[in-house]
Design an enzyme around this catalytic site. Structure first.
Site, mmCIF file in Angstrom:
data_model
loop_
_atom_site.group_PDB
_atom_site.id
_atom_site.type_symbol
_atom_site.label_atom_id
_atom_site.label_comp_id
_atom_site.label_asym_id
_atom_site.label_seq_id
_atom_site.Cartn_x
_atom_site.Cartn_y
_atom_site.Cartn_z
ATOM 1 N N HIS A 1 0.821 -1.211 0.000
ATOM 2 C CA HIS A 1 0.000 0.000 0.000
ATOM 3 C C HIS A 1 0.861 1.271 0.000
ATOM 4 O O HIS A 1 2.051 1.253 0.352
ATOM 5 C CB HIS A 1 -0.904 0.015 1.238
ATOM 6 N N GLU B 1 -2.093 -7.175 7.342
ATOM 7 C CA GLU B 1 -0.760 -7.060 7.907
ATOM 8 C C GLU B 1 -0.611 -7.954 9.137
ATOM 9 O O GLU B 1 -1.610 -8.383 9.727
ATOM 10 C CB GLU B 1 -0.487 -5.597 8.286
#
Length: 381
Positions: free
Chosen positions: A120, A224
């Site tokens: 990202h 994550e």
């Protein structure tokens, strides 16, 4: 070394007609769960020699995939004489033809997929960690909602992060039109806002083939590594759906985040276990060859370990491709093991003096909050 030298790996079937052109195949439930009365497993191999990122001589620091044709190495393939005898095709067109040939000619216990794994763009939590420093972030600031100016619970993208996504979109627009890079056939994203937004800004609005629209699916386990810091807690499903209505959710995606605890962190062993699970799910159920995964630095590192790829770190907004060979093998003997799934983390009641790798926070007072003890999990390895 070209992938043709690796066809001798043991497979469930010694014969097979391969897969239809442009597809990598998938395995049904029976193929995945039984093999002559026992369980099967998927063995992953990264086929090196195609991308700069799978070369140990490549320095990941400062590497920019948008300036290097996604890292695709300029070379010839065994199929060039047939596909491009006049030498007019692009590097990506010739590579795509070669990969399709691998899938056509392999047995049906083998697949080849190309994964486009993107980190990202910069989020507010990234900016905060850079500002405060990693020790202060890990031990004090990270578990908070924000600092009164910025909020980093399920962090949004900063202006710099949005700019990174714009750069990625421009790269794909150019590469699709000029380099003839294959558009992804499937798009997956972490459920965290920074990743889903990155996927949306990267691929939305591109001139994609009609049979390869941007139709992303959110998968819980591409998130994550789950720390106690609030940036790792996802928003609820309703909020994500309202923010990004074009995104689909995998079956079973829950309304609330049931994984983030806020008082202990996921271990690397547990993260690799869930990474194997989600990759197995894609390779078993998605017969597409070209797969986009928008995720996080820690999760991509875990992907690379499971895929037997060399370590390669990514800065925000960067990406790594990989040609993966997956073989559905008979599992020799299921082994019951116990792994430590969660581990205690310590925090400070004020910004710390420092933190020491492997030891934790060095607080500026005698008081630190040692969090809950680790949670063991028993599973089949």
């Amino acid at each position: 070394m070209l992938a043709t030298s690796l066809f001798g790996i043991l497979s469930l079937s010694s014969t097979g007609l391969g897969w239809e052109w442009g597809k990598s195949g998938k395995w049904d439930h029976r193929q995945r769960t039984t093999c002559h009365g026992t369980e099967s497993t998927i063995n992953y191999t990264t086929i090196s020699g195609f991308f700069q990122q799978d070369d140990s001589a490549t320095n990941s620091k400062g590497f920019d995939y948008t300036a290097t044709n996604y890292g695709l190495i300029d070379q010839s393939y065994p199929t060039d004489n047939k596909f491009d005898p006049n030498g007019v095709k692009t590097q990506w067109e010739r590579f795509a033809y070669y990969v399709n040939t691998l899938n056509r000619d392999c047995d049906q216990s083998t697949q080849y997929k190309v994964l486009f794994m993107a980190r990202h763009g910069e989020g507010y939590h990234n900016a905060a960690e850079s500002y405060y420093g990693t020790p202060a972030w890990n031990c004090y600031w990270g578990p908070l909602e924000g600092n009164g100016t910025s909020v980093w619970r399920d962090a949004q993208l900063t202006e710099a992060g949005i700019a990174q996504c714009t750069k990625a979109n421009s790269f794909w627009s150019h590469s699709l039109a000029t380099e003839k890079i294959p558009a992804p056939q499937s798009y997956y994203s972490s459920p965290l806002i920074r990743s889903a937004t990155t996927a949306n800004l990267t691929f939305n609005g591109l001139k994609l083939p009609a049979d390869r629209p941007f139709a992303p699916t959110i998968k819980e386990l591409f998130r994550e590594g789950i720390s106690m810091r609030t940036c790792d807690e996802r928003s609820n499903k309703t909020y994500i759906q309202n923010l990004l209505p074009a995104f689909k959710f995998e079956e079973g995606f829950t309304e609330e985040d049931e994984l983030w605890k806020g008082y202990e962190g996921e271990t690397s062993e547990a993260q690799r276990k869930r990474t194997k699970f989600v990759l197995d799910d894609i390779f078993s159920n998605d017969d597409n060859t070209w797969i986009s995964i928008t995720s996080h630095s820690g999760q991509i590192s875990s992907n690379l370990k499971v895929l037997n790829h060399i370590a390669f770190s990514l800065s925000t907004g960067q990406a790594i491709p990989a040609l993966i060979k997956a073989v559905n093998l008979r599992k020799v003997k299921p082994v019951t093991t116990t792994i430590q799934s969660w581990t205690a983390e310590a925090t400070c009641i004020s910004p710390p003096i420092t933190s020491i790798s492997g030891q934790g926070c060095v607080c500026s007072t005698t008081t630190s909050a040692l969090l809950a003890t680790a949670t063991p999990t028993t599973s089949l390895a």
